[in-house]
Design a protein around this motif. Structure first.
Motif, PDB file in Angstrom:
ATOM      1  N   ASN A 161       0.517  -1.440   0.013  1.00  0.00           N
ATOM      2  CA  ASN A 161      -0.205  -0.003  -0.091  1.00  0.00           C
ATOM      3  C   ASN A 161       0.304   1.362   0.095  1.00  0.00           C
ATOM      4  O   ASN A 161       0.716   2.534  -0.347  1.00  0.00           O
ATOM      5  CB  ASN A 161      -1.429  -0.477   0.884  1.00  0.00           C
ATOM      6  N   LEU A 162       1.601   1.105   0.790  1.00  0.00           N
ATOM      7  CA  LEU A 162       2.750   2.477   0.889  1.00  0.00           C
ATOM      8  C   LEU A 162       3.879   2.090  -0.740  1.00  0.00           C
ATOM      9  O   LEU A 162       3.446   3.821  -1.054  1.00  0.00           O
ATOM     10  CB  LEU A 162       3.895   2.097   1.755  1.00  0.00           C
ATOM     11  N   VAL A 163       4.039   1.559  -1.688  1.00  0.00           N
ATOM     12  CA  VAL A 163       4.535   1.609  -2.990  1.00  0.00           C
ATOM     13  C   VAL A 163       3.041   2.074  -4.167  1.00  0.00           C
ATOM     14  O   VAL A 163       3.177   3.101  -4.533  1.00  0.00           O
ATOM     15  CB  VAL A 163       4.715   0.041  -3.539  1.00  0.00           C
ATOM     16  N   GLY A 164       2.727   1.482  -3.213  1.00  0.00           N
ATOM     17  CA  GLY A 164       1.393   1.462  -3.950  1.00  0.00           C
ATOM     18  C   GLY A 164       0.538   3.146  -3.981  1.00  0.00           C
ATOM     19  O   GLY A 164      -0.677   3.636  -4.843  1.00  0.00           O
ATOM     20  N   PHE A 165       0.446   3.575  -3.313  1.00  0.00           N
ATOM     21  CA  PHE A 165       0.657   5.556  -2.828  1.00  0.00           C
ATOM     22  C   PHE A 165       1.302   6.632  -3.785  1.00  0.00           C
ATOM     23  O   PHE A 165       0.385   6.839  -4.784  1.00  0.00           O
ATOM     24  CB  PHE A 165       1.290   5.965  -1.641  1.00  0.00           C
ATOM     25  N   ALA A 166       2.146   6.153  -4.272  1.00  0.00           N
ATOM     26  CA  ALA A 166       2.928   6.367  -5.676  1.00  0.00           C
ATOM     27  C   ALA A 166       2.333   5.666  -6.686  1.00  0.00           C
ATOM     28  O   ALA A 166       1.652   7.161  -7.787  1.00  0.00           O
ATOM     29  CB  ALA A 166       4.320   6.522  -5.442  1.00  0.00           C
ATOM     30  N   TRP A 167       1.887   4.518  -6.814  1.00  0.00           N
ATOM     31  CA  TRP A 167       1.139   4.166  -8.395  1.00  0.00           C
ATOM     32  C   TRP A 167      -0.238   4.586  -8.025  1.00  0.00           C
ATOM     33  O   TRP A 167      -0.511   4.458  -9.416  1.00  0.00           O
ATOM     34  CB  TRP A 167       1.077   2.416  -7.299  1.00  0.00           C
ATOM     35  N   VAL A 168      -0.895   4.518  -7.339  1.00  0.00           N
ATOM     36  CA  VAL A 168      -2.457   5.275  -6.970  1.00  0.00           C
ATOM     37  C   VAL A 168      -2.421   6.589  -8.210  1.00  0.00           C
ATOM     38  O   VAL A 168      -2.745   6.960  -8.737  1.00  0.00           O
ATOM     39  CB  VAL A 168      -2.975   5.667  -5.864  1.00  0.00           C
ATOM     40  N   ILE A 169      -1.350   7.645  -7.436  1.00  0.00           N
ATOM     41  CA  ILE A 169      -1.054   8.913  -8.257  1.00  0.00           C
ATOM     42  C   ILE A 169      -1.118   8.517  -9.679  1.00  0.00           C
ATOM     43  O   ILE A 169      -1.526   9.295 -10.468  1.00  0.00           O
ATOM     44  CB  ILE A 169       0.182   9.387  -7.464  1.00  0.00           C
ATOM     45  N   TYR A 170       0.266   7.353 -10.164  1.00  0.00           N
ATOM     46  CA  TYR A 170       0.277   7.493 -11.383  1.00  0.00           C
ATOM     47  C   TYR A 170      -1.017   6.822 -12.551  1.00  0.00           C
ATOM     48  O   TYR A 170      -1.165   7.721 -13.307  1.00  0.00           O
ATOM     49  CB  TYR A 170       1.550   6.407 -11.430  1.00  0.00           C
ATOM     50  N   LEU A 171      -1.814   6.027 -11.624  1.00  0.00           N
ATOM     51  CA  LEU A 171      -2.732   5.556 -12.507  1.00  0.00           C
ATOM     52  C   LEU A 171      -3.975   6.618 -12.329  1.00  0.00           C
ATOM     53  O   LEU A 171      -4.510   6.640 -13.279  1.00  0.00           O
ATOM     54  CB  LEU A 171      -3.352   3.999 -11.256  1.00  0.00           C
ATOM     55  N   ALA A 172      -4.314   7.304 -11.280  1.00  0.00           N
ATOM     56  CA  ALA A 172      -5.213   8.000 -10.986  1.00  0.00           C
ATOM     57  C   ALA A 172      -4.305   9.671 -12.066  1.00  0.00           C
ATOM     58  O   ALA A 172      -5.636   9.881 -13.100  1.00  0.00           O
ATOM     59  CB  ALA A 172      -4.604   8.980  -9.459  1.00  0.00           C
ATOM     60  N   ASN A 173      -3.857   9.654 -12.308  1.00  0.00           N
ATOM     61  CA  ASN A 173      -2.897  10.444 -13.584  1.00  0.00           C
ATOM     62  C   ASN A 173      -3.494  10.075 -15.434  1.00  0.00           C
ATOM     63  O   ASN A 173      -3.935  10.802 -15.970  1.00  0.00           O
ATOM     64  CB  ASN A 173      -1.292  11.033 -13.490  1.00  0.00           C
ATOM     65  N   LYS A 174      -2.501   8.928 -15.225  1.00  0.00           N
ATOM     66  CA  LYS A 174      -3.435   8.351 -16.537  1.00  0.00           C
ATOM     67  C   LYS A 174      -4.846   7.927 -16.903  1.00  0.00           C
ATOM     68  O   LYS A 174      -4.860   8.061 -17.913  1.00  0.00           O
ATOM     69  CB  LYS A 174      -2.744   6.296 -16.517  1.00  0.00           C
ATOM     70  N   ARG A 175      -5.334   7.300 -15.552  1.00  0.00           N
ATOM     71  CA  ARG A 175      -7.053   7.816 -16.201  1.00  0.00           C
ATOM     72  C   ARG A 175      -7.295   9.481 -16.309  1.00  0.00           C
ATOM     73  O   ARG A 175      -8.170   9.237 -17.138  1.00  0.00           O
ATOM     74  CB  ARG A 175      -7.404   7.286 -14.221  1.00  0.00           C
ATOM     75  N   ALA A 176      -6.675   9.893 -15.482  1.00  0.00           N
ATOM     76  CA  ALA A 176      -7.539  11.144 -15.605  1.00  0.00           C
ATOM     77  C   ALA A 176      -7.153  11.947 -17.059  1.00  0.00           C
ATOM     78  O   ALA A 176      -7.631  12.424 -17.509  1.00  0.00           O
ATOM     79  CB  ALA A 176      -7.190  12.608 -14.374  1.00  0.00           C
ATOM     80  N   LYS A 177      -5.821  11.756 -17.618  1.00  0.00           N
ATOM     81  CA  LYS A 177      -5.454  11.413 -19.239  1.00  0.00           C
ATOM     82  C   LYS A 177      -7.009  11.549 -19.884  1.00  0.00           C
ATOM     83  O   LYS A 177      -7.187  11.728 -20.824  1.00  0.00           O
ATOM     84  CB  LYS A 177      -4.559  11.757 -19.772  1.00  0.00           C
ATOM     85  N   ALA A 178      -6.355   9.992 -19.443  1.00  0.00           N
ATOM     86  CA  ALA A 178      -7.708   9.026 -20.568  1.00  0.00           C
ATOM     87  C   ALA A 178      -9.157  10.267 -20.633  1.00  0.00           C
ATOM     88  O   ALA A 178      -9.969  10.254 -21.787  1.00  0.00           O
ATOM     89  CB  ALA A 178      -7.622   8.104 -20.094  1.00  0.00           C
ATOM     90  N   SER A 179      -9.217  10.148 -19.567  1.00  0.00           N
ATOM     91  CA  SER A 179     -10.620  10.928 -19.876  1.00  0.00           C
ATOM     92  C   SER A 179     -11.076  11.500 -20.510  1.00  0.00           C
ATOM     93  O   SER A 179     -12.013  12.605 -21.216  1.00  0.00           O
ATOM     94  CB  SER A 179     -11.689  10.670 -18.223  1.00  0.00           C
ATOM     95  N   LYS A 180     -10.288  12.625 -20.014  1.00  0.00           N
ATOM     96  CA  LYS A 180     -10.128  14.276 -20.710  1.00  0.00           C
ATOM     97  C   LYS A 180      -9.964  13.927 -22.351  1.00  0.00           C
ATOM     98  O   LYS A 180     -10.226  14.752 -23.030  1.00  0.00           O
ATOM     99  CB  LYS A 180      -8.378  15.388 -20.049  1.00  0.00           C
ATOM    100  N   GLU A 181      -8.977  12.964 -22.924  1.00  0.00           N
ATOM    101  CA  GLU A 181      -8.279  12.936 -24.362  1.00  0.00           C
ATOM    102  C   GLU A 181      -9.853  12.647 -24.964  1.00  0.00           C
ATOM    103  O   GLU A 181     -10.762  12.533 -26.303  1.00  0.00           O
ATOM    104  CB  GLU A 181      -8.249  11.661 -24.491  1.00  0.00           C
ATOM    105  N   LYS A 182     -11.428  11.977 -23.891  1.00  0.00           N
ATOM    106  CA  LYS A 182     -12.163  11.616 -24.820  1.00  0.00           C
ATOM    107  C   LYS A 182     -13.435  12.746 -25.304  1.00  0.00           C
ATOM    108  O   LYS A 182     -14.090  13.163 -25.989  1.00  0.00           O
ATOM    109  CB  LYS A 182     -12.952  10.478 -23.324  1.00  0.00           C
TER     110      LYS A 182
END
Length: 182
Positions: A161-182
């Protein structure tokens, strides 16, 4: 003397966490995962310059962390060492079987928890799955090996989960960019 008070609070929190982890491991891991996922999502939104937080996204990450992010790794790290003893064997199973399935589940369920349709969730998962899978393999494999090899089993989900904290930031940014592209 006054410097010791914050240390006492920290030690008390750690002691309380370890107590809960011992007596209520699943609940403790679910709640911890929920909190870390929410914090990661909020940090991601703030870093991306969001003027207002997306409550749907925060709720989605909270639900995913609580229902999947804590319980699934708990069971994986509890039962996998019973089947495979060598850390490299556990790592291979984790990286080649568990993680790809968990990644697909995360991408799909986050979209569903945000209120998106099955079709939208599936399309978003198809678009993001391979890049996030490859990034996960590239950047997190060493952390996973360290976790499996050196971290006590009771604390492995916390480490994830602690490593996942950074991963969540990465994943949330990827998902946000994908949503904006739509």
């Amino acid at each position: 003397m006054s410097l010791s008070k914050p240390a006492n609070v920290i030690y008390s929190l750690i002691g309380s966490y370890l107590y809960q982890l011992y007596y209520n491991p699943l609940k403790t891991k679910a709640i911890t995962s929920c909190i870390i996922a929410v914090l990661g999502n909020v940090v991601s939104q703030k870093l991306s310059g969001a003027k207002q937080l997306n409550d749907d996204s925060i709720l989605a990450y909270a639900l995913f962390g609580f229902f999947f992010g804590g319980p699934l790794p708990h069971y994986f790290y509890t039962y996998m060492p019973l089947l495979v003893r060598h850390p490299l064997g556990i790592l291979l199973i984790e990286r080649l079987l568990y993680m790809p399935c968990f990644q697909a589940l995360a991408l799909y369920m986050l979209a569903i928890f945000e209120g998106k349709s099955h079709q939208t969730a599936t399309n978003q998962m198809r678009k993001l799955y391979l890049p996030t899978l490859l990034a996960n393999l590239k950047y997190l494999t060493l952390f996973q090996y360290i976790n499996i090899k050196f971290i006590p089993p009771m604390l492995r989900v916390l480490m994830v989960n602690l490593v996942g904290f950074a991963w969540v930031i990465y994943l949330a940014n990827k998902r946000a960019k994908a949503s904006k592209e739509k």
